[in-house]
Design an enzyme around this catalytic site. Sequence first.
Site, PDB file in Angstrom:
ATOM      1  N   GLY A   1       0.839  -1.208   0.000  1.00 51.03           N
ATOM      2  CA  GLY A   1       0.000   0.000   0.000  1.00 51.03           C
ATOM      3  C   GLY A   1       0.870   1.253   0.000  1.00 51.03           C
ATOM      4  O   GLY A   1       0.589   2.231  -0.693  1.00 51.03           O
ATOM      5  N   GLY A   2       1.930   1.193   0.779  1.00 55.29           N
ATOM      6  CA  GLY A   2       2.871   2.322   0.797  1.00 55.29           C
ATOM      7  C   GLY A   2       3.520   2.505  -0.558  1.00 55.29           C
ATOM      8  O   GLY A   2       3.622   3.622  -1.077  1.00 55.29           O
TER       9      GLY A   2
ATOM     10  N   TRP B   1       2.348   1.715  -3.384  1.00 56.05           N
ATOM     11  CA  TRP B   1       1.358   2.242  -4.320  1.00 56.05           C
ATOM     12  C   TRP B   1       1.359   3.779  -4.297  1.00 56.05           C
ATOM     13  O   TRP B   1       1.188   4.434  -5.314  1.00 56.05           O
ATOM     14  CB  TRP B   1      -0.040   1.724  -3.957  1.00 56.05           C
ATOM     15  N   HIS B   2       1.606   4.335  -3.115  1.00 55.30           N
ATOM     16  CA  HIS B   2       1.581   5.792  -2.995  1.00 55.30           C
ATOM     17  C   HIS B   2       2.770   6.445  -3.678  1.00 55.30           C
ATOM     18  O   HIS B   2       2.692   7.612  -4.077  1.00 55.30           O
ATOM     19  CB  HIS B   2       1.557   6.207  -1.508  1.00 55.30           C
ATOM     20  N   GLY B   3       3.861   5.743  -3.801  1.00 57.31           N
ATOM     21  CA  GLY B   3       5.016   6.341  -4.455  1.00 57.31           C
ATOM     22  C   GLY B   3       6.175   5.369  -4.472  1.00 57.31           C
ATOM     23  O   GLY B   3       6.322   4.549  -3.563  1.00 57.31           O
TER      24      GLY B   3
END
Lengths: 373, 430
Positions: B287-288, B290-292
């Site tokens: 998930g992290g 995915w953010h960058g």
Amino acid sequence: MKDIRNLSIFSSSGDWKAFLRTAACVVLILFLGSVIFILVVDPYASIPFSPNWERTTVDGDQRLFYPNLARSARFDSAIIGTSSGRLLRPEGLNKRFASQFVNLCLNAASVYEQEAMLNIFLAHHPHPRTIIFGIDHVYFKPEYDKQHIGPSENWPEWLYDQNPLNNFPPYRLHTLTHAWHQFLSMAGLKTYKYGRDGYTDFTRPMDEYDLDRARVKIYGTQEPKPVKAVVPPTRMSSAEIEAFKFSSLAILARMLSKLPDETLKILVLTPAHNFIQPAPGSASAIRWQEFLRRLTELTRNLPRGYVLNFNIPSPITTQDANYWDGQHYTVVVAAELESLIAEGVRGTIDNANYVRLVANKYRVLSPQNFIEK
Amino acid sequence: MGWLLLASLVFYSYWDVRFLPLLLISVVMNWCLARFYEAAGHPAIPLVGVMMNLLIIGIFKYANFVTENLLLVWGSRFEPWNIALPLGISFFTFQQISYLLDLRRGQAPVYPFGQYALYVTFFPQLIAGPIVRHNELIDQFDLSPQRDGCAERLSRGFILFLIGLAKKVILADKMAEIATPLFSLAAEGTHLTFAEVWVAAGGYALQLYFDFSGYSDMAIGLGLLFGFTIPINFNAPYIAVSVRDYWRRWHITLSRFLRDYLYIPLGGSRFGLPRQVFAVMVTMGLGGLWHGASWNCILWGLWQGVGLIGNHLWQKTGIHLPRAVAWLMTLLFIISGYMVFRSETLPQAWTMLATMIGWHGWSLVVNDVPHRWHVIIFALPALIGPTSHELALNKLQPRPIYATLAAGLFIYLIWMIGDEGYSEFIYFQF
């Protein structure tokens, strides 16, 4: 949360229709009202059909307000440059040059922007009496060669392109704020500090001057530092020196070529503090000398042209108390410069420490030619 | 529907027309795979589609990051490739992955191409979410926007859009003016004071929330204008009283996606604590990511995972903290995570975190940060105000005064947007 797929349960649809109608009407009224207000007040005096009222500079954004000054028939002479020329007072120069100056220097102006401003002035004053160019680091520092050749990010090209069809200000909060201030000024409800001749003292009052603070701006610390000569001195081949690029000089040449022969042209290399001048023996000193050489070459046969170089170690540039920061001298120095420029042009200057003529060493035989009409 | 599809593609092209072919190829490829699966019925087909989607996002978003780190292990230096990140790729890829997985589970039909294409490209949510599921949107395409309640939907949609726009243009941008220079100074190696780091942290937390939730509000509001309901994405996350509560309130559609397509397939809580820890950490780490594409983002994700596991273990003890204490601890945990997320390098993050806890002194001096008190003032709507959807979709009544105020705000925001990019040359600081 309500299921909004099929809403009509909380209130009658008639209420919501009225809600929408009200919102739409208010949006329309505010939009049209604000557009008409801008068109009538015409904050930058740029709209061809707006009422012919006198508009003044009501905000520090010179790029928007100074074209109006450049068009004004009240002036026949101009000062073009950056903030390093802003403190030259037209009233301190008018008598000395028998001219009516407007100071059109813009904060952080690129050479492109300076030319655009000159173009507007020339479009309305084809035979100016005197033009003073303030020449500073934006002309010769390599990092400015690319950056300061074109317009800055917020440059209002629409005001300078001399196309009357696009002279409508952008629809934005700043335009409305400026229109409001202009309205207050025209109605006599408020006066603004910006001079009607372009001059504004943008520095703090001298009684607030703080030498320690100024030294931090100049040296990075409160303790003065000596200028360190580069030892051994940097050496460059003539080919390397020849390869230096000064795109600004091409623009300067273009600006000078637009001026009539009879116009007095004074190129003032403004005095930066000695600490930020190119250090002796450094590569930037070589570049600086090459800049001076090419500038001298460019102006050698310039009719009624004078180049005055104040950017040298001198009693002005070595005194910390003369500066707010490395580039910006005080109003006291500015007043002295006005007199030195006049003396330099007359050729009667006796303090060679301040001024060096790097080109056009002709003495003016008869100062009365331009000092007294 | 055709017009809406066309408008969506024009909208996307307006941002950067170079990426339109990629969007179209992605949509066509996924739809064809769905049709192929319908015809052939082989369960591997949707998985191939998922892999292809991951490959696309991997190339555009993660190629530089992965290669750089692989070469670092190898001991080589790496000059990053010049790969531009297509706008919204994280969103439209995830929507399609969720569709393919639902298809494989037998929870999704194969939609007609037009409907599917509009679902993926529907312009309000194409750029920044919410991540909408196929069955939440496609069914509504058949509804007439002029059906009963049209005026109310238009009104409420307009107000929600307006609130979102105000959040972005007024609140988020003002907070950015405070936080960005401070983080830049820290990135340059300047040691910020204790108070400055807290101002930066608070400013950034509010900027991120107003910015992101503002976009979501605008998307949902725009959807309503066309007669569509899009799921809410934020629900007052900064009043959360646990990390778990926070993730139920923050970027809700992403949390839902991660739960349904990563956490539960990885075992969730069904196979004991060790497996659950594994599932949470993998889910939040990805998930992290995915953010960058950075270690900061991965670390931030893992930090959230640690928080969620800690939360779970604490709940098992049965001890209840006072609500205010739980809220404060949660908020501090979230803000500390943001410092890792926002910092440009990990050393910068450590330095700022250390300063936050007084490691470098307790100086309350805040240098050259105008309007620093706005951080406290702007925190109020995030902490005690009603949420935007509650305000626009529940509380709003059709009174002329509200319509007038909203219209005034709308025009004011138009003026403010006109000012964007405009700034005076204020560079003297004598």
